[in-house]
Design a protein around this motif. Structure first.
Motif, PDB file in Angstrom:
ATOM      1  N   UNK A  54      35.287  71.684  48.831  1.00 29.83           N
ATOM      2  CA  UNK A  54      36.429  71.893  49.726  1.00 29.83           C
ATOM      3  C   UNK A  54      37.162  70.582  49.985  1.00 29.83           C
ATOM      4  N   UNK A  55      36.412  69.520  50.250  1.00 30.75           N
ATOM      5  CA  UNK A  55      37.027  68.217  50.494  1.00 30.75           C
ATOM      6  C   UNK A  55      37.803  67.749  49.270  1.00 30.75           C
ATOM      7  N   UNK A  56      37.211  67.912  48.098  1.00 32.51           N
ATOM      8  CA  UNK A  56      37.879  67.502  46.860  1.00 32.51           C
ATOM      9  C   UNK A  56      39.149  68.324  46.636  1.00 32.51           C
ATOM     10  N   UNK A  57      39.068  69.608  46.931  1.00 34.03           N
ATOM     11  CA  UNK A  57      40.234  70.480  46.769  1.00 34.03           C
ATOM     12  C   UNK A  57      41.338  70.082  47.727  1.00 34.03           C
ATOM     13  N   UNK A  58      40.985  69.771  48.978  1.00 36.02           N
ATOM     14  CA  UNK A  58      41.991  69.310  49.946  1.00 36.02           C
ATOM     15  C   UNK A  58      42.683  68.043  49.446  1.00 36.02           C
ATOM     16  N   UNK A  59      41.904  67.131  48.888  1.00 37.69           N
ATOM     17  CA  UNK A  59      42.470  65.873  48.394  1.00 37.69           C
ATOM     18  C   UNK A  59      43.447  66.131  47.247  1.00 37.69           C
ATOM     19  N   UNK A  60      43.045  66.978  46.297  1.00 42.98           N
ATOM     20  CA  UNK A  60      43.916  67.287  45.169  1.00 42.98           C
ATOM     21  C   UNK A  60      45.177  68.014  45.630  1.00 42.98           C
ATOM     22  N   UNK A  61      45.032  68.899  46.603  1.00 39.53           N
ATOM     23  CA  UNK A  61      46.193  69.646  47.094  1.00 39.53           C
ATOM     24  C   UNK A  61      47.114  68.754  47.919  1.00 39.53           C
ATOM     25  N   UNK A  62      46.553  67.816  48.682  1.00 42.17           N
ATOM     26  CA  UNK A  62      47.386  66.868  49.428  1.00 42.17           C
ATOM     27  C   UNK A  62      48.246  66.059  48.467  1.00 42.17           C
ATOM     28  N   UNK A  63      47.633  65.653  47.358  1.00 43.71           N
ATOM     29  CA  UNK A  63      48.378  64.943  46.319  1.00 43.71           C
ATOM     30  C   UNK A  63      49.439  65.851  45.703  1.00 43.71           C
ATOM     31  N   UNK A  64      49.056  67.094  45.416  1.00 41.75           N
ATOM     32  CA  UNK A  64      49.995  68.040  44.823  1.00 41.75           C
ATOM     33  C   UNK A  64      51.163  68.357  45.735  1.00 41.75           C
TER      34      UNK A  64
ATOM     35  N   UNK B 253      41.312  81.647  49.195  1.00 39.10           N
ATOM     36  CA  UNK B 253      41.011  81.158  47.852  1.00 39.10           C
ATOM     37  C   UNK B 253      39.815  80.222  47.871  1.00 39.10           C
ATOM     38  N   UNK B 254      39.760  79.333  48.856  1.00 37.79           N
ATOM     39  CA  UNK B 254      38.636  78.397  48.954  1.00 37.79           C
ATOM     40  C   UNK B 254      37.363  79.090  49.414  1.00 37.79           C
ATOM     41  N   UNK B 255      37.491  80.113  50.242  1.00 36.22           N
ATOM     42  CA  UNK B 255      36.313  80.885  50.637  1.00 36.22           C
ATOM     43  C   UNK B 255      35.737  81.605  49.419  1.00 36.22           C
ATOM     44  N   UNK B 256      36.598  82.121  48.567  1.00 35.20           N
ATOM     45  CA  UNK B 256      36.132  82.747  47.320  1.00 35.20           C
ATOM     46  C   UNK B 256      35.434  81.717  46.432  1.00 35.20           C
ATOM     47  N   UNK B 257      35.983  80.511  46.383  1.00 40.00           N
ATOM     48  CA  UNK B 257      35.355  79.447  45.608  1.00 40.00           C
ATOM     49  C   UNK B 257      33.967  79.114  46.152  1.00 40.00           C
ATOM     50  N   UNK B 258      33.840  79.040  47.467  1.00 37.96           N
ATOM     51  CA  UNK B 258      32.539  78.789  48.080  1.00 37.96           C
ATOM     52  C   UNK B 258      31.556  79.906  47.802  1.00 37.96           C
ATOM     53  N   UNK B 259      32.048  81.134  47.811  1.00 41.01           N
ATOM     54  CA  UNK B 259      31.198  82.289  47.506  1.00 41.01           C
ATOM     55  C   UNK B 259      30.643  82.183  46.091  1.00 41.01           C
TER      56      UNK B 259
END
Length: 212
Positions: free
Chosen positions: A128-138, A107-113
């Motif tokens: 990617x870093x921001x997504x990791x942070x939001x997902x860690x919270x989630x 999913x994140x590779x698709x986002x980067x694409x």
């Protein structure tokens, strides 16, 4: 034989019944990532933004599967035979955990694409870093506060209040930071493996076409 299968089904329902549901929740953002980021058009309509919001609301369900290792630990301590643990628990749980996380990676590779396509390639690592942070919270809110993705719509005020309270509390904040670091490291490793396999597959295709 029938008794063995019945016991295996009972064991699955008791300790592994979450697998199908959790994989389905992880599949939602995985499927949406292809529609959002891999389609030909880069036009962002109202429907696109709605799908984007749903994507991020459900995305933490993919890395959340990593925390389901606790179900495997509990199952192995329940007194079942080594055969049931080896042939049922371990394969099923590892399959669910690895599949869920792989869906997160893709999913994140698709986002980067997509970011590369619209000329924002330099922001891929930041996203990617921001997504990791939001997902860690989630993941924390799902595992410890037992919130679901749809609570963002059904009870947003309560979710926001508890989230802000946890972010300003020492112990929850530490857990979230540790989760973020672990998620970032695991993602980086899985990303390299996935890209390596993808490049290897493309290389094999090129060789096959060249020889044909």
């Amino acid at each position: 034989m029938r008794e063995i299968l019945a016991n295996a089904l009972d064991v699955f329902n008791r300790h592994s019944g979450w697998i199908i549901w959790n994989l389905f929740l992880a599949f939602i953002p995985f499927a949406l990532s292809f529609w959002l980021y891999r389609r030909r058009s880069t036009v962002r309509t109202l429907l696109w933004w709605v799908a984007f919001a749903v994507f991020f609301a459900f995305l933490p369900n993919a890395p959340y599967l990593l925390t389901d290792i606790i179900h495997l630990i509990r199952a192995t301590r329940s007194g079942y035979s080594a055969w049931i643990i080896t042939l049922i628990f371990i394969p099923l749980h590892l399959f669910a955990i690895l599949s869920g996380f792989q869906m997160y990676v893709i999913s994140l590779l698709n986002q980067g694409h997509y970011l590369k396509r619209i000329g924002l390639e330099k922001y891929i690592n930041h996203s990617e870093i921001m997504t990791h942070a939001l997902c860690a919270l989630g993941v924390y809110m799902g595992r410890f506060r037992r919130f679901n993705s749809w609570d963002l719509v059904s009870d947003p005020a309560n979710v926001l209040l508890i989230t802000l309270n946890d972010l300003t509390s020492k112990r929850p904040a530490i857990v979230i930071v540790i989760s973020f670091i672990g998620l970032t490291v695991l993602y980086w490793i899985a990303k390299q493996i996935t890209l390596g396999l993808f490049l290897r597959f493309r290389e094999m295709q090129v060789r096959r076409e060249w020889f044909e």
